[in-house]
Motif scaffolding. Structure first.
Motif, PDB file in Angstrom:
ATOM      1  N   PHE A   1       0.469  -0.984   0.239  1.00  0.00           N
ATOM      2  CA  PHE A   1      -0.560   0.201  -0.114  1.00  0.00           C
ATOM      3  C   PHE A   1       1.199   1.235  -0.035  1.00  0.00           C
ATOM      4  O   PHE A   1       2.030   1.077   0.433  1.00  0.00           O
ATOM      5  CB  PHE A   1      -0.842   0.061   1.376  1.00  0.00           C
ATOM      6  N   ALA A   2       0.594   2.090  -0.324  1.00  0.00           N
ATOM      7  CA  ALA A   2       0.712   3.717  -0.955  1.00  0.00           C
ATOM      8  C   ALA A   2      -0.147   4.384   0.544  1.00  0.00           C
ATOM      9  O   ALA A   2      -1.048   4.853  -0.720  1.00  0.00           O
ATOM     10  CB  ALA A   2       0.991   4.186  -1.817  1.00  0.00           C
ATOM     11  N   GLY A   3       0.620   4.318   1.517  1.00  0.00           N
ATOM     12  CA  GLY A   3      -0.867   4.767   2.620  1.00  0.00           C
ATOM     13  C   GLY A   3      -2.006   4.419   2.464  1.00  0.00           C
ATOM     14  O   GLY A   3      -1.538   2.672   2.792  1.00  0.00           O
ATOM     15  N   SER A   4      -3.213   4.731   1.884  1.00  0.00           N
ATOM     16  CA  SER A   4      -4.807   4.196   2.478  1.00  0.00           C
ATOM     17  C   SER A   4      -5.293   3.106   1.142  1.00  0.00           C
ATOM     18  O   SER A   4      -5.948   2.366   0.380  1.00  0.00           O
ATOM     19  CB  SER A   4      -5.472   4.440   2.521  1.00  0.00           C
ATOM     20  N   GLN A   5      -3.829   4.000  -0.111  1.00  0.00           N
ATOM     21  CA  GLN A   5      -4.397   3.820  -1.409  1.00  0.00           C
ATOM     22  C   GLN A   5      -3.410   1.667  -2.014  1.00  0.00           C
ATOM     23  O   GLN A   5      -2.477   2.394  -1.562  1.00  0.00           O
ATOM     24  CB  GLN A   5      -3.959   4.250  -2.557  1.00  0.00           C
ATOM     25  N   PHE A   6      -4.293   0.977  -2.771  1.00  0.00           N
ATOM     26  CA  PHE A   6      -3.210  -0.224  -2.739  1.00  0.00           C
ATOM     27  C   PHE A   6      -2.315   0.777  -4.099  1.00  0.00           C
ATOM     28  O   PHE A   6      -2.679   1.102  -4.886  1.00  0.00           O
ATOM     29  CB  PHE A   6      -4.186  -1.060  -4.077  1.00  0.00           C
ATOM     30  N   ASN A   7      -1.533  -0.033  -4.001  1.00  0.00           N
ATOM     31  CA  ASN A   7       0.245  -0.018  -4.517  1.00  0.00           C
ATOM     32  C   ASN A   7       0.529  -0.443  -5.878  1.00  0.00           C
ATOM     33  O   ASN A   7       0.824  -0.796  -6.805  1.00  0.00           O
ATOM     34  CB  ASN A   7       1.053   0.880  -3.945  1.00  0.00           C
ATOM     35  N   THR A   8       0.867  -1.987  -5.536  1.00  0.00           N
ATOM     36  CA  THR A   8       1.070  -3.127  -6.166  1.00  0.00           C
ATOM     37  C   THR A   8       0.754  -4.349  -5.500  1.00  0.00           C
ATOM     38  O   THR A   8       0.121  -4.848  -4.628  1.00  0.00           O
ATOM     39  CB  THR A   8       3.112  -3.029  -6.505  1.00  0.00           C
ATOM     40  N   ASP A   9       0.606  -5.387  -6.527  1.00  0.00           N
ATOM     41  CA  ASP A   9       0.304  -6.704  -6.427  1.00  0.00           C
ATOM     42  C   ASP A   9      -1.076  -7.409  -5.841  1.00  0.00           C
ATOM     43  O   ASP A   9      -1.231  -7.362  -4.495  1.00  0.00           O
ATOM     44  CB  ASP A   9       1.189  -7.761  -5.355  1.00  0.00           C
ATOM     45  N   PHE A  10      -1.859  -6.204  -6.352  1.00  0.00           N
ATOM     46  CA  PHE A  10      -3.012  -7.085  -6.391  1.00  0.00           C
ATOM     47  C   PHE A  10      -3.664  -7.290  -7.517  1.00  0.00           C
ATOM     48  O   PHE A  10      -2.998  -7.672  -8.168  1.00  0.00           O
ATOM     49  CB  PHE A  10      -3.739  -5.970  -5.521  1.00  0.00           C
ATOM     50  N   VAL A  11      -5.137  -7.581  -7.448  1.00  0.00           N
ATOM     51  CA  VAL A  11      -5.878  -8.641  -8.214  1.00  0.00           C
ATOM     52  C   VAL A  11      -7.269  -7.600  -8.624  1.00  0.00           C
ATOM     53  O   VAL A  11      -8.049  -6.798  -8.206  1.00  0.00           O
ATOM     54  CB  VAL A  11      -6.328  -9.988  -8.281  1.00  0.00           C
TER      55      VAL A  11
END
Length: 875
Positions: free
Chosen positions: A80-90
């Motif tokens: 995560f970058a803060g509360s945002q999804f950053n890498t490696d999600f689907v």
């Protein structure tokens, strides 16, 4: 004068509702119905950067409007970058079309034909996306390598943004402003923008599959003819894993900003995994020219009938099914036995103020299911939570325990944040001092935490849209009656309703108190005779912080809207959308409250009262409920069967929560019976209903996902109950009564000849509680297929009973034609006096003794909108 006005209003209400219901019934009989699914799990491996990932979809054939499970292994944990999804999600979406040939090893559709990109267009402050990873926006590059860049779209403006178009199945193409397109939006899309991969490299999501009923622009399930062969249109489930590599092939060094781009950009699309989805037909497969036999009644029978209809249709018998609340179903059958077969959990005449009709009524047990508390809850750990809890962040809670008093607190709107705005900064509004020291919601209730300890470490935004109430269905039902019976039978819930605080000092909302001295209405609330979920508290206010003007308040039916039925409750809980229009839009014309849409991924909390079959259909988790033996029991096959063994009664066995004392008995179990007044229907109709009962007692009780079998959420009937069903079928075939001159009937009344071997009541209603072996016509045992030859040779088969039809989305207006017709008819009747200019204030309620009230006209704009959509769909 007042009595006369009330009487006249009731007459108008009854007349309007009756006309509306009859009109609604005619419309409802043109609605498509459902078939069950087939076990068809598929596992596909990823490619390139994701070659170690394996994705499994638990069902890919015979799909309907339902949820399927998508799970994966071998992934890299999400960052995560803060509360945002950053890498490696689907990311997951549904698409239509033929293979575009771009990935020979994994056929799939064009990216322009995928339902994706409807993330919020406003108020993205708490949204975990970056406006690219959750939209169709891309940047053009002739030789793209970075996430989100595209080699086709935006070429005319290389340094500016572009959008990947969306093309509908009818050819409509949207090239700009795709995030605000007219075909799908944040409230209707089934896309999953962000699915987390856990520390162990695994993940799981429940994906809502949509048919052409819910997503016409995809057209899934619509019959199409290719090469002279007609079959339902297939669609695709597309999974796009987002990775963690930068331009140089190394992991991103900067974790402070979001790096992912749109999944439909060419750079990300090359890694997509496509899995073909095969649907049941949306339309009609029954042979035209065949008559249908109407069935109506309990929603508990809906999914079973949807499955059984398929096989019976292929055998030459066409049965329609119209959902209707059980109390109304019984009243209708008492008044007019020519209406056919009705599903009920109680016998005719069991309701206060009603009497069983004369002549014979044949009852046959057909289904065993029950009410459940279904939920979607995701873990959002507090900063003080132990590491064992923090590692589970974003994952779903699989089970909770609830007792009757906790459910009573939810249904009586007793949590502090339920009456939203009644307590602000510790100051209570006049009359709401009782709420000041109550917990804000279920998740912070010490009684709930004692049963579910992990919630002490979880953070829940306790607002009207989360844990302060239950989503419940509008109207009267035996399910609501069973819930209130369970609550009133509990030794802790009963005094709480009377005004006794719980061990932590929480008090009941006085508008639901069974103590007349505490209840502001002057009457005691009577849960022992309630068969609805009343919203009795008159609290209204402008929601704090909404910015709405003072003359635009919201009331309890705004904060906690009803859903149309239990199917709809299950669907909205799966979507985590409780329907509260919480945002004031001052720029709209005219300014209105608007829905903020489904809750934000990773912190969703939605809970409802639904039926076990609907919960299974939409993949809801279900609560373990405390029974009268003090045990917490889940609605499993064992729990339902154990409770059914405690059922008592004459003709129709009822599971009473207070009497379900077996340790393993699920307390909200319900037995569904088919009821027919044989003297009021023709011989041909009796033969056809006998065929339905024979099928329901045999193959219809075999659990399985194949069409014609017993869907998930039901438990098979016992051998004794199945024998009773066969005996009832025999009795319908053998029935001979005096000739009747009544409309629509070939036979008249007569003595009872059916049921479980007991005596007949004074009204000729089937008596007895046990069943012997079927020894009547065709007796001896149940047949796996209908034994009676189709007895009709003409007429028109309506679309409701098409074999293999896909069930309509619960929000489909045709599903509710009868109740909506009744409601609108009632509106017309009651509203007549106001036609001259008087103002009708909604919701309109009629007070009754006992603290109860009848909502004559609810403040539910959704119902009116559904009726408008229904009218537009009619030829």
């Amino acid at each position: 004068m007042r009595r006369t006005r009330v009487r006249n209003a009731l007459i108008r209400l009854l007349a309007g509702a009756t006309v509306g219901a009859l009109a609604g019934l005619a419309v409802a009989q043109t609605a498509p119905t459902a078939a069950a699914a087939t076990d068809s799990a598929v596992t596909v491996s990823g490619r390139g950067e994701f070659k170690d990932m394996k994705f499994t979809v638990d069902q890919t054939k015979n799909l309907a409007s339902q949820a399927i499970t998508v799970s994966w292994t071998g992934g890299t944990p999400t960052t995560f970058a803060g509360s945002q999804f950053n890498t490696d999600f689907v990311q997951i979406m549904q698409c239509w079309g033929d293979d575009d040939g771009t990935v020979p090893s994994n056929p799939g559709p064009p990216r322009t034909q995928c339902q994706f990109g409807a993330s919020p267009t406003t108020n993205r402050t708490s949204w975990p996306g970056n406006a690219y990873d959750d939209t169709r926006q891309v940047f053009y590059s002739a030789d793209p390598t970075n996430y989100g860049q595209d080699n086709r779209y935006g070429a005319a403006n290389p340094n500016g943004g572009a959008e990947v178009p969306f093309k509908s199945v009818d050819g409509t193409t949207i090239t700009t402003n795709t995030q605000n397109n007219s075909l799908f939006n944040y409230n209707t899309t089934n896309e999953i923008d962000f699915a987390r991969t856990s520390a162990g490299g695994t993940g799981q999501e429940f994906f809502e599959v949509q048919t052409a009923n819910e997503a016409p622009h995809l057209g899934c399930g619509v019959p199409v003819t290719t090469g002279g062969v007609t079959k339902p249109r297939s669609c695709w489930l597309v999974i796009v894993p987002q990775g963690h590599l930068d331009l140089d092939g190394k992991p991103y060094a900067d974790q402070s900003q979001v790096n992912a781009g749109s999944p439909v950009s060419s750079t990300n699309w090359k890694n997509r995994i496509a899995i073909k989805l095969d649907f049941n037909s949306v339309g009609t497969n029954c042979a035209l020219g065949a008559d249908e036999r109407p069935t109506t009644g309990s929603e508990l029978a809906a999914d079973a009938m949807s499955s059984w209809q398929t096989k019976l249709c292929s055998a030459g018998k066409v049965y329609s099914y119209t959902e209707l609340g059980e109390p109304d179903t019984r009243s209708r059958l008492i008044a007019d036995g020519t209406s056919g077969l009705a599903f009920t959990t109680r016998k005719l005449g069991a309701d206060t103020g009603t009497t069983a009709p004369p002549g014979t009524t044949t009852y046959a047990p057909v289904a065993l299911s029950g009410a459940v508390i279904g939920f979607t809850i995701e873990r959002r750990p507090k900063s003080t939570a132990p590491d064992s809890i923090k590692k589970l962040a974003g994952t779903k809670v699989e089970s909770i325990k609830l007792n009757a008093r906790l459910v009573a607190k939810l249904l009586t709107e007793s949590y502090r944040s339920s009456t939203w705005g009644s307590v602000v900064n510790g100051t209570a509004s006049k009359g709401y001092g009782w709420a000041k020291n109550n917990p804000a919601g279920l998740a912070s209730d010490p009684e709930f935490i004692a049963l579910n300890p992990e919630f002490a470490y979880l953070s829940v935004a306790e607002t009207p849209s989360t844990d302060t109430d239950l989503m419940t269905a509008l109207g009267h039902s035996d399910t609501a009656r069973a819930v209130w019976q369970w609550i009133f039978a509990d030794k802790d819930a009963r005094p709480f309703l009377a005004g006794v605080p719980d061990d932590d000092g929480m008090r009941v909302n006085p508008y639901y108190s069974t103590n007349a001295d505490l209840n502001p209405s002057g009457f005691p609330f009577d849960p022992s005779n309630s068969d609805e979920y009343p919203k009795s508290d008159p609290w209204c206010t402008v929601p704090p912080g909404s910015g709405a003007p003072k003359d635009k308040p919201q009331c309890m039916t705004d904060f906690h809207p009803y859903v149309d039925d239990m199917h709809a409750g299950a669907l909205h809980t799966r979507r985590a959308d409780t329907l509260w229009k919480s945002t004031w839009d001052s720029l709209a014309t005219p300014p209105v409250y608007k829905s903020s849409g489904p809750q934000v991924v990773g912190s969703r909390f939605a809970i409802t009262i639904t039926d076990a079959a609907s919960a299974a259909r939409y993949g809801l988790q279900t609560a373990e409920l405390k029974n009268s033996a003090g045990a917490y029991v889940a609605p499993t096959t064992t729990g339902l069967t154990t409770a059914a063994a405690t059922a008592t009664g004459s003709a129709v066995l009822e599971v009473t929560p207070a009497n379900a004392t077996a340790k393993g008995a699920y307390p909200l179990t319900e037995l569904v019976y088919a009821a027919v007044r044989p003297g009021q229907v023709s011989k041909a109709a009796r033969q056809d209903y006998a065929a339905l009962l024979r099928y329901a007692s045999a193959t219809g009780q075999t659990p399985g996902a194949d069409p014609g079998k017993l869907p998930d959420g039901y438990a098979p009937l016992s051998k004794k109950l199945r024998a009773q069903t066969v005996k009832a079928a025999d009795a319908l075939l053998a029935y001979t009564g005096p000739t009747s001159t009544g409309s629509g009937s070939a036979d008249g009344g007569g003595t009872d000849t059916s049921g479980g071997g007991g005596s007949s009541g004074s009204n000729g209603v089937t008596g007895g509680t046990t069943g012997g072996a079927g020894t009547g016509a065709g007796g001896g045992g149940a047949s796996a297929t209908p034994s009676a030859k189709a007895s009709f040779g003409g007429g028109t088969a309506l679309q409701t009973t098409a074999a293999g039809n896909t069930p309509a989305d619960p929000a489909n207006p045709l599903r509710y034609a009868v109740p909506v017709g009744a409601a609108l008819g009632a509106v017309a009747g009651v509203g007549a006096p106001f036609a001259g200019g008087g103002r009708l204030r909604l919701p309109l309620r009629l007070p009754l003794p006992g603290g109860r009230s009848v909502t004559l006209v609810p403040e539910l704009p959704e119902l009116t909108e559904q009726f408008k959509r229904l009218r537009r769909r009619l030829p």
